[in-house]
Design a protein around this motif. Sequence first.
Motif, PDB file in Angstrom:
ATOM      1  N   GLU A  21      15.498 -30.806 -18.037  1.00  0.00           N
ATOM      2  CA  GLU A  21      14.953 -29.455 -17.817  1.00  0.00           C
ATOM      3  C   GLU A  21      13.591 -29.518 -17.119  1.00  0.00           C
ATOM      4  O   GLU A  21      13.364 -28.832 -16.118  1.00  0.00           O
ATOM      5  N   HIS A  22      12.709 -30.365 -17.622  1.00  0.00           N
ATOM      6  CA  HIS A  22      11.374 -30.464 -17.004  1.00  0.00           C
ATOM      7  C   HIS A  22      11.470 -30.829 -15.523  1.00  0.00           C
ATOM      8  O   HIS A  22      10.836 -30.220 -14.672  1.00  0.00           O
ATOM      9  N   CYS A  79       4.466 -27.986 -20.878  1.00  0.00           N
ATOM     10  CA  CYS A  79       5.424 -28.037 -21.979  1.00  0.00           C
ATOM     11  C   CYS A  79       4.812 -27.455 -23.244  1.00  0.00           C
ATOM     12  O   CYS A  79       3.722 -27.848 -23.644  1.00  0.00           O
ATOM     13  N   HIS A 108      15.965 -32.137 -22.524  1.00  0.00           N
ATOM     14  CA  HIS A 108      14.596 -31.654 -22.323  1.00  0.00           C
ATOM     15  C   HIS A 108      13.981 -32.301 -21.071  1.00  0.00           C
ATOM     16  O   HIS A 108      13.357 -31.629 -20.252  1.00  0.00           O
TER      17      HIS A 108
HETATM   18 ZN    ZN Z   1       9.096 -29.033 -22.583  1.00  0.00          ZN
END
Ligand code: ZN
Length: 809
Positions: free
Chosen positions: A696-697, A779, A693
């Motif tokens: 990904e960010h 997010c 995660h």
């Molecule tokens: Zn996120």
Amino acid sequence: MTSSASLSQLFWTRGDDSPVTHVERIPPRSGRPVAWPGWAAPAFVDACRAQGIISPWAHQASAATLAFDGANVVLATGTASGKSLGYQMPVLSRILTDPRATALYIAPAKALAADQLRAVAGFGLPDVRPATYDGDTARDEREWIREHSRFVLTNPDMLHFGILPGHERWAVFLRRLAYVVIDECHTYRGVFGSHVAHVLRRLRRAAARYGGRPTFVLASATSGDPAGAASRLIGLPVTAVTEDASPRGGVTFALWEPPLQPAFPSLPSSPSSPSSPSSPSSPSSPDVPAPRSPSAAPSSDADFDPEIELPQVRRSALRETADLLTSAVVAGTRTLAFVRSRRGAELVAAITRRQLEEAVPGLGERVAAYRAGYLKEDRRAIERALLSGELLGLASTNALELGVDLVGLDAVLICGYPGTRASLWQQAGRAGRAGGEALAVLIARDDPLDTYLVHHPEALFGRPVEATVLDPANPYVLGPQLCCAASEAPITEADLELFGGDPARAAVAGLTASGALRRRPSGWYWTHAGRPDVDLRGTGGAPIQVVEKSTGRLLGTVDPESSHSMLHTGAVYLQQGVTYVVDDLDLDDAVALVHQEEPNWSTHANDVTDLSVVNVRSYVNAGPVGLFLGEVDVTNQVVSYQRRRIGTGEVLDTRPLDLPIRELRTVAVWFTVSPGALEAAGVEPPDFPGALHAAEHAAIGLLPLMATCDRWDIGGLSTASHADTEAPTVFVYDGHPGGAGFAERAYATAAEWLTATREAIAACACEAGCPSCVQSPKCGNGNNPLHKPGAVFVLDAVLAALATAPPSS
Ligand SMILES: [Zn+2]
Ligand SMILES: [Zn+2]
């Protein structure tokens, strides 16, 4: 100059903990003039000389000669390098020597077309009769322009809505069309750029219908691969001229990273946390959405008990900018600070004024704010005051970026990377005066891309990698554009090549099956009453109108794609720096009713996203790692939102929402890593989700380095096991139906892109992740879970495997 020298000293004397991460000295460059090309029309050369242009710079002459010889050319050089002369020379020479030739000039904004009209008219050449033809042109003038003007200035929207549908009336103009000039062509990107690409193909087809075969001359900001981008835009091979031979003054360019400091106890578990101090930077720091704005940070660490362990945040870029502007004004330096939002600009001006008044009563009056929305006379007065030195400091939005001729300042402060190198240089270009030394400072905001750039000056000062991307094959653009083309003239088999070959064939088949087009022996016809309703800036779906409830005033519009997360009932919504709260989102009528209010909380939508792979277009098999490009279906539902206190981030409550599920078919890039490879790289299985995660960010945050997009154009999904890939996977997808070219660019530059992502995370001095590295302001999971060290290991594993992988298949 002495004043900027003393200013530089102020900057560099902060010692070891100096926030300056890099100083680039850009030496002055003397220009390289060349003789006027022999083919240039004498009347044009005389007109230039009369204006003081004694001879052209080398890049102007080479681009002009290529264009005169009939090659499509893009001139991609810096701000103020004189690109206009590069196209004016061949176009006006041709018009002067061929009494029939016509030319069309296309600019992205009316103001630019008006500037260009003034410039061309200013040459005072006979029989050119330049004229703008846009939405403001009076009906009775239009006919005269079509019949008599030989240099028509317009914009893509007018071409799409006005000129092409009425091409019969333009038959003579189009038959004689010798040149099409496309100014600022780097602004045609993403979905809008893909639409414009087809508008230009429609223009080529319409001209060809009457026997016209124009040469294209494009002007672009410097970028990676300007020839490739220009060629995708017009659908023809293009030669690039990129070597800038114009003179410039020397600039010292500093990169500045605001220091880390402890924040307020800011977690939801600290209900007793003090509310933010009444410093002006706290509730009104609109520069960034609240969650990524730790601007409640106090101005000094001394307010804290060092024994208490606190999460670290960076000092607000706005506050740093205000401090620098204060120092600059004290040093007597004429300085312009660029701030991204209107309220941010006003805030910087207010803090600076207050600090100056405290230091020297009366000095505060020599600082002002400047933004769009001011009356023209007021703006001119401010500009004059700054140039004369009556004003010493100005905090401005990018209202000053285009058009206004305000150059020759001692220093420019840029608060936050403005998104593209083109904008950065446009802003920095305001600094510098003849013979003098100017200063520019980029102050990083807490954002992964800003963090990366202040630690990787080569990405700013070296060869550009960021490319303008567009994807004319996007079926959501291609289909509607083919309908427009068919309504202008039936589409023939031969036309299908012009519109992209196989994707166009597939689109026409689909449109025929759905009844939008009708097949006849002579081609595909649009048989409906009226024209297709196609918006160049969208991919279907009406934009949501944001309307002030009490007055009925239209404040602006938001893409349908972002409306659920930005405009849900209760959302706090920023428009041009003013804060509104949404009373009601009516999706059936595509309208959101809002009222002006400044609550002391911000809102954050939570969503549930699911993604399935439709097909794989291309992939790299790198053993335990796979890299893919393909189509995906994304379903997304915004299910609730949090209200968080501004300044502390404390979660006040979570409120449910009742919004429908949305589906998006788009293009994605994704990578998979086997669990074994992850463990070998140092990630423990319980940390897989947080590590993926976080990666990904940061990857989404860094993609604008490779392609001119905004992180808000892109979505992502990461999972420790995905049903379609059966492995830990990170997906990054275009946020627009059918894709806009961003994922494709990410795939093509994966090693560079993911290396930059890894560097941005590793370079951030925070411990557990912050908005400068792995936290994301958009997010849908409240930035949970995130595992910063694991993200570096994930990217190490991917990069190591890709480095030894065979080419993509
Ligand atoms: Zn996120
Ligand atoms: Zn960080």
